[in-house]
Design a protein around this motif. Structure first.
Motif, PDB file in Angstrom:
ATOM      1  N   UNK A  61       0.842  -1.191   0.000  1.00 24.98           N
ATOM      2  CA  UNK A  61       0.000   0.000   0.000  1.00 24.98           C
ATOM      3  C   UNK A  61       0.878   1.242   0.000  1.00 24.98           C
ATOM      4  N   UNK A  62       0.473   2.251  -0.757  1.00 27.23           N
ATOM      5  CA  UNK A  62       1.142   3.555  -0.728  1.00 27.23           C
ATOM      6  C   UNK A  62       0.480   4.379   0.366  1.00 27.23           C
ATOM      7  N   UNK A  63       1.168   4.678   1.430  1.00 23.73           N
ATOM      8  CA  UNK A  63       0.608   5.382   2.577  1.00 23.73           C
ATOM      9  C   UNK A  63       0.287   6.824   2.190  1.00 23.73           C
ATOM     10  N   UNK A  64      -0.987   7.237   2.254  1.00 22.51           N
ATOM     11  CA  UNK A  64      -1.334   8.590   1.814  1.00 22.51           C
ATOM     12  C   UNK A  64      -0.645   9.690   2.609  1.00 22.51           C
ATOM     13  N   UNK A  69      -7.615   7.760  -3.382  1.00 25.12           N
ATOM     14  CA  UNK A  69      -8.238   7.559  -4.687  1.00 25.12           C
ATOM     15  C   UNK A  69      -7.199   7.107  -5.701  1.00 25.12           C
ATOM     16  N   UNK A  70      -7.589   6.174  -6.574  1.00 27.41           N
ATOM     17  CA  UNK A  70      -6.758   5.763  -7.695  1.00 27.41           C
ATOM     18  C   UNK A  70      -7.574   5.948  -8.977  1.00 27.41           C
ATOM     19  N   UNK A  71      -7.022   6.715  -9.907  1.00 28.29           N
ATOM     20  CA  UNK A  71      -7.731   7.006 -11.160  1.00 28.29           C
ATOM     21  C   UNK A  71      -7.262   6.053 -12.249  1.00 28.29           C
ATOM     22  N   UNK A  72      -8.229   5.474 -12.963  1.00 24.43           N
ATOM     23  CA  UNK A  72      -7.951   4.579 -14.075  1.00 24.43           C
ATOM     24  C   UNK A  72      -8.441   5.221 -15.369  1.00 24.43           C
ATOM     25  N   UNK A  73      -7.595   6.119 -15.879  1.00 25.93           N
ATOM     26  CA  UNK A  73      -7.896   6.824 -17.104  1.00 25.93           C
ATOM     27  C   UNK A  73      -9.178   7.616 -17.003  1.00 25.93           C
ATOM     28  N   UNK A 113     -12.377   3.905   0.857  1.00 30.87           N
ATOM     29  CA  UNK A 113     -12.799   4.563   2.092  1.00 30.87           C
ATOM     30  C   UNK A 113     -12.416   3.751   3.325  1.00 30.87           C
ATOM     31  N   UNK A 114     -12.476   4.406   4.481  1.00 32.77           N
ATOM     32  CA  UNK A 114     -12.294   3.758   5.785  1.00 32.77           C
ATOM     33  C   UNK A 114     -13.559   3.997   6.598  1.00 32.77           C
ATOM     34  N   UNK A 115     -14.393   2.985   6.725  1.00 36.54           N
ATOM     35  CA  UNK A 115     -15.592   3.087   7.559  1.00 36.54           C
ATOM     36  C   UNK A 115     -15.379   2.428   8.918  1.00 36.54           C
ATOM     37  N   UNK A 116     -14.122   2.233   9.309  1.00 41.87           N
ATOM     38  CA  UNK A 116     -13.861   1.432  10.504  1.00 41.87           C
ATOM     39  C   UNK A 116     -13.080   2.157  11.587  1.00 41.87           C
ATOM     40  N   UNK A 117     -11.892   2.665  11.299  1.00 40.58           N
ATOM     41  CA  UNK A 117     -10.979   3.078  12.359  1.00 40.58           C
ATOM     42  C   UNK A 117     -10.875   4.578  12.567  1.00 40.58           C
ATOM     43  N   UNK A 118     -11.072   5.389  11.538  1.00 43.20           N
ATOM     44  CA  UNK A 118     -10.684   6.789  11.670  1.00 43.20           C
ATOM     45  C   UNK A 118     -11.813   7.711  12.099  1.00 43.20           C
ATOM     46  N   UNK A 134     -15.965   8.312 -16.049  1.00 36.67           N
ATOM     47  CA  UNK A 134     -17.356   7.873 -16.195  1.00 36.67           C
ATOM     48  C   UNK A 134     -17.905   7.306 -14.899  1.00 36.67           C
ATOM     49  N   UNK A 135     -17.140   6.423 -14.248  1.00 37.62           N
ATOM     50  CA  UNK A 135     -17.640   5.689 -13.085  1.00 37.62           C
ATOM     51  C   UNK A 135     -16.902   6.105 -11.825  1.00 37.62           C
ATOM     52  N   UNK A 136     -17.676   6.273 -10.740  1.00 43.00           N
ATOM     53  CA  UNK A 136     -17.115   6.475  -9.397  1.00 43.00           C
ATOM     54  C   UNK A 136     -17.391   5.203  -8.597  1.00 43.00           C
ATOM     55  N   UNK A 137     -16.334   4.438  -8.335  1.00 40.46           N
ATOM     56  CA  UNK A 137     -16.473   3.181  -7.597  1.00 40.46           C
ATOM     57  C   UNK A 137     -15.940   3.378  -6.187  1.00 40.46           C
TER      58      UNK A 137
END
Length: 567
Positions: A286-289, A300-304, A312-317, A357-360
């Motif tokens: 993992x690349x630590x933000x 976020x990682x953009x694919x073209x 997202x982190x719905x757990x710890x932060x 086009x898509x937000x995943x």
């Protein structure tokens, strides 16, 4: 997903030295100081590093977090006890003849002899092969792929979660590793489990045998997982983008505690969480933000021009304590948070960012509403005794309200926060949001509406009123709700926005993404009780661009001319 809550064994006691070390780190965290380095290294084979100078790559290789010009490469050196220089080479061919990058890094005990290289200067949408070495000792050859830039016709993405080693074998990882046409794999959490041997599952024993609490414990458990041949092969063949859920620290974790943590017996939660986070960053590609804030994992990682993967982190932060533990009325408290204000503001920026086009949204717990009848009513409908249903649901933070049972560990327990996300989707005019979820050990596909049981808000026949869709991935091994499997249609009856429910089978989710649609395919392995076995196609659902609703779909075909797998 929570495991049944059981009394903890009392064979593990804190020494005065343990207590002082924990207290010291707790004070450091409170003061915003960096994490302390570790005091040793685990070899993942039942003990400490040998220190005999015989380097070995026992934990394989991995890659992750691809960008258009770079990717994280990972390995770990065993058998050494002093700072060690590790060389690496990057090539465009599996035979490693066409070298396009190389270098050296030094690893040591402070990072548990793990190696992470942010390999730069690469070309977009390109498959590369890489290898590490220490002197004459070479790692296995790994294979990775960078993210694309600009226009893109198609993406193929594997999605996995919840791999309890104690519940079986990781055949789903192996089946994904064999798919040469994948661009990447998303891991949505519960990469490891924290329990001791026999506490939750008994197919395979854990290392260490006790519940993990310390930095060395977490490192040893990660090391054990990385010796699994199926997990090694998944990492060797595909880049992985990962986020944690709760079991990377402790069951049903939240910002300031966990269901499976008792401070009186197990020390400061802040310290345990920090150690779990540190080991995760060491052992995952993992690349630590924000290196100064390792607890922040959302990115976020953009694919073209085709897709943004918003992890997202719905757990710890940002998560507040589950409502089942504070009072059912708290589910509607507007002050309750799951993402937290800072992450929600960041999410708004990502949803508003143009160009794709898509937000995943890759995240941990079910976003859509899940309602089941009260236990007496469910017993009458299914014929299962209330006592058996209580056993199935034991340990889950559930409440009964309006004759329905609600799991407050998922977004149902944080209704105001969910409405804030719905508000963002609506006010920003997000045309193509797709939520990707793990945690619940079962398979689901659903429309996302503010109130799916209100016909004035949502029409299940036309999908009108849906603001997005959600695919929930089943687990790799972790147990689902097998005794209730035949009653999946009953669950759908109480939840009209749900198009697919499978409560038992294990496997993975396969996404096929084009500018016109996203298809989500549920794939299932034959067994988890032993290595190997076949896989089978379960079901497919698609969302067409601009519709925000799911329809049944056909199985997609692999991409032609996929790059060769690593030898």
């Amino acid at each position: 997903m929570s495991a049944p809550r059981r009394p903890k064994p009392r064979h593990r006691h804190l020494t005065r030295r343990d207590f002082l070390r924990r207290a010291a780190l707790g004070s450091a965290l409170a003061g915003g100081l960096p994490l302390l380095p570790g005091c040793g290294s685990s070899d993942g084979l039942g003990g400490r590093g040998s220190g005999d100078g015989m380097a070995a790559f026992r934990h394989g290789v991995a890659s992750g977090d691809p960008l258009a010009d770079r990717v994280i490469l990972w390995t770990r050196v065993s058998g050494v006890s002093a700072p060690t220089t590790v060389d690496y080479v990057i090539c465009t061919d599996a035979a490693l003849r066409d070298v396009v990058g190389q270098g050296s890094v030094v690893t040591d005990a402070a990072r548990d002899y793990t190696v992470k290289v942010d390999a730069t200067g690469l070309r977009p949408a390109t498959t590369y092969y890489y290898r590490f070495s220490v002197g004459a000792v070479q790692s296995p050859v790994g294979r990775t792929r960078t993210a694309p830039q600009g226009a893109l016709a198609r993406l193929r993405v594997g999605v996995v979660c919840c791999s309890s080693l104690a519940h079986g074998y990781f055949n789903a990882y192996r089946r994904l590793a064999e798919r040469a046409d994948l661009d990447l794999v998303l891991h949505l959490g519960d990469y490891i489990y924290e329990y001791g041997s026999g506490e939750y599952g008994d197919v395979r024993a854990y290392e260490p045998a006790h519940e993990i609490l310390t930095l060395d414990d977490y490192r040893t458990r990660h090391a054990q997982y990385k010796t699994d041949p199926d997990l090694q092969e998944l990492h060797r063949q595909h880049p992985v983008v990962a986020v944690w859920d709760d079991h990377e620290t402790a069951d049903n974790a939240w910002r300031d505690g966990a269901n499976n943590h008792t401070e009186a017996d197990e020390g400061l939660w802040a310290q345990r969480k920090a150690w779990g986070v540190q080991a995760y960053h060491e052992w995952l590609p993992i690349r630590t933000p924000e290196p100064a804030r390792p607890e922040r994992i959302y990115r976020r990682l953009r694919y073209g021009e085709l897709a943004d993967f918003v992890m997202l982190d719905t757990r710890l932060i940002g998560r507040d304590l589950q409502a089942a533990l504070t009072g059912a009325s708290d589910m509607n408290d507007p002050a309750r948070r799951l993402l937290g204000a800072e992450q929600l503001a960041w999410l708004e920026e990502q949803l508003a960012a143009p160009g794709v086009t898509w937000k995943l949204l890759g995240q941990q717990v079910m976003f859509g509403q899940l309602r089941i009848p009260s236990l007496p009513e469910l017993s009458a409908l299914t014929g299962l005794p209330v006592e058996q249903l209580q056993t199935l649901l034991q340990g889950l933070p559930i409440v009964s309200t309006g004759g329905l049972v609600i799991n407050t560990d998922q977004w149902d327990g944080y209704r105001a926060e969910r409405m804030r996300v719905f508000d963002l989707l609506e006010t920003l005019g997000v045309e193509n949001p797709v939520v990707l979820t793990g945690d619940i050990h079962t398979s689901w596909a659903m429309d996302l509406a503010r109130d799916p049981v209100n016909p004035l808000v949502y029409d299940p026949l036309t999908g009108e009123g849906s603001l997005g869709v959600e695919f929930v991935c089943t687990s790799v091994t972790s147990p689902g709700l097998d005794p209730l499997a035949e009653f999946a249609p009953l669950v759908r009856l109480f939840n009209p926005h749900m198009k697919y429910v499978d409560l038992a089978r294990k496997g993975y989710l396969l996404l096929d993404i084009t500018a016109e649609r996203v298809v989500g395919e549920h794939w299932y392995v034959e067994t988890v009780s032993e290595p190997g076995g076949s896989e089978s196609f379960g079901a497919a659902f698609a969302v067409a661009a601009g519709t925000r609703r799911l329809v049944t779909a056909e199985q997609t075909s692999p991409k032609p001319d996929a790059p060769a797998l690593a030898p």
